[in-house]
Design a protein around this motif. Structure first.
Motif, PDB file in Angstrom:
ATOM      1  N   MET A  15     -11.367 130.015  65.331  1.00 27.41           N
ATOM      2  CA  MET A  15     -10.402 130.801  65.581  1.00 27.41           C
ATOM      3  C   MET A  15     -10.348 130.938  67.333  1.00 27.41           C
ATOM      4  O   MET A  15     -10.812 131.731  67.784  1.00 27.41           O
ATOM      5  CB  MET A  15     -10.444 132.362  65.143  1.00 27.41           C
ATOM      6  N   THR A  16      -9.548 129.986  67.795  1.00 29.32           N
ATOM      7  CA  THR A  16      -9.395 130.040  69.094  1.00 29.32           C
ATOM      8  C   THR A  16      -8.212 130.689  69.789  1.00 29.32           C
ATOM      9  O   THR A  16      -8.229 131.061  70.990  1.00 29.32           O
ATOM     10  CB  THR A  16      -9.432 128.560  69.608  1.00 29.32           C
ATOM     11  N   ASP A  17      -7.113 131.034  69.031  1.00 26.98           N
ATOM     12  CA  ASP A  17      -6.044 131.746  69.807  1.00 26.98           C
ATOM     13  C   ASP A  17      -5.965 133.162  69.202  1.00 26.98           C
ATOM     14  O   ASP A  17      -5.104 133.866  69.657  1.00 26.98           O
ATOM     15  CB  ASP A  17      -4.768 131.058  69.365  1.00 26.98           C
ATOM     16  N   GLY A  18      -6.976 133.841  68.826  1.00 31.10           N
ATOM     17  CA  GLY A  18      -7.053 135.129  68.643  1.00 31.10           C
ATOM     18  C   GLY A  18      -6.307 135.750  67.492  1.00 31.10           C
ATOM     19  O   GLY A  18      -6.212 136.841  67.196  1.00 31.10           O
ATOM     20  N   SER A  55     -15.185 133.288  54.602  1.00 29.34           N
ATOM     21  CA  SER A  55     -15.443 134.290  53.515  1.00 29.34           C
ATOM     22  C   SER A  55     -14.386 135.435  53.735  1.00 29.34           C
ATOM     23  O   SER A  55     -13.815 136.127  53.111  1.00 29.34           O
ATOM     24  CB  SER A  55     -16.749 134.905  53.717  1.00 29.34           C
ATOM     25  N   ALA A  56     -14.513 135.901  55.340  1.00 24.35           N
ATOM     26  CA  ALA A  56     -13.442 136.668  55.810  1.00 24.35           C
ATOM     27  C   ALA A  56     -12.138 136.202  55.426  1.00 24.35           C
ATOM     28  O   ALA A  56     -11.085 137.236  55.260  1.00 24.35           O
ATOM     29  CB  ALA A  56     -13.996 137.138  57.192  1.00 24.35           C
ATOM     30  N   GLY A  73      -5.536 135.686  63.191  1.00 24.09           N
ATOM     31  CA  GLY A  73      -6.372 135.553  62.027  1.00 24.09           C
ATOM     32  C   GLY A  73      -5.684 134.907  60.956  1.00 24.09           C
ATOM     33  O   GLY A  73      -4.592 134.246  61.145  1.00 24.09           O
ATOM     34  N   PRO A  74      -6.308 134.702  59.625  1.00 25.31           N
ATOM     35  CA  PRO A  74      -5.526 134.115  58.662  1.00 25.31           C
ATOM     36  C   PRO A  74      -4.228 134.622  58.183  1.00 25.31           C
ATOM     37  O   PRO A  74      -3.236 133.731  57.832  1.00 25.31           O
ATOM     38  CB  PRO A  74      -6.546 134.054  57.570  1.00 25.31           C
ATOM     39  N   LYS A  75      -3.834 135.969  58.021  1.00 27.18           N
ATOM     40  CA  LYS A  75      -2.436 136.284  57.907  1.00 27.18           C
ATOM     41  C   LYS A  75      -1.505 136.011  58.983  1.00 27.18           C
ATOM     42  O   LYS A  75      -0.204 135.528  58.513  1.00 27.18           O
ATOM     43  CB  LYS A  75      -2.509 137.810  57.730  1.00 27.18           C
ATOM     44  N   GLU A  76      -1.799 135.975  60.098  1.00 28.57           N
ATOM     45  CA  GLU A  76      -0.727 135.576  61.220  1.00 28.57           C
ATOM     46  C   GLU A  76      -0.651 134.254  61.208  1.00 28.57           C
ATOM     47  O   GLU A  76       0.479 133.735  61.384  1.00 28.57           O
ATOM     48  CB  GLU A  76      -1.692 135.858  62.593  1.00 28.57           C
TER      49      GLU A  76
END
Length: 182
Positions: A1-4, A37-38, A6-9
């Motif tokens: 996750m390099t650009d800050g 997992s998250a 999350g999965p929903k975004e």
């Protein structure tokens, strides 16, 4: 996750973005497994929408478990697949079930154990194929595999008529049954 994000975004940016996001985490690395997992938990509510991407993740994580059975990290990520249960994602749940069933016969004990445990989350009501496969595991050489098969079958009321676990299995059940204390 390099650009800050999350999965929903990332999912909102499109399937390719979500796929790249998930693939950026190595399931054999403890931090990667934790991140996966998250991510699975965050994506669970929209699991039906992303079922193809998530099925590819199921394959990737289960293959990591097969390649590195002594590494707990991919098993952590794989156990998070249970977040997808009951989320109105029929195609995803069926796909997971179909990926777990053949792995019940693998030579890798840790994978058989994981799949027996997870299958309980993805079985259909009165799922004869899964019940038969789990029933065969009641004779597995590994007591933990037998134990997970027993727990799933017992929970579903599908233990074979007259089945009685061996002494070691009875002791294990007693040691892991906390229902008397809850």
């Amino acid at each position: 996750m390099t650009d800050g994000s999350g999965p929903k975004e990332r999912a909102a940016q499109g399937p390719d973005s979500l796929r790249a996001y998930l693939r950026s985490f190595d399931p054999t690395d403890p931090q990667g497994a934790q991140a996966l997992s998250a991510a699975y938990e965050a994506l669970a509510e929209d699991a039906a929408r992303f079922h193809e991407i998530l099925l590819a993740e199921v394959d990737r994580v289960l293959q990591a478990c097969e390649r590195e059975p002594e590494n707990g990290a991919p098993f952590l990520a794989a156990s998070a697949l249970a977040f997808f249960r009951g989320k109105s994602a029929g195609a995803l749940e069926t796909g997971i079930r179909m990926r777990l069933l053949p792995r019940l016969g693998m030579s890798v004990v840790q994978v058989r154990r994981l799949c027996a445990d997870l299958l309980g989350d993805f079985m259909k009501p009165h799922d004869r194929e899964a019940i038969d496969a789990l029933t065969r595991l009641l004779a597995d050489r590994d007591f933990r595999v037998r134990h997970f098969a027993f727990l799933v079958l017992e929970e579903r009321g599908a233990l074979p008529q007259g089945y009685r676990p061996g002494l070691a299995d009875q002791i294990l059940k007693r040691l892991t049954d906390w229902s008397d204390y809850l």
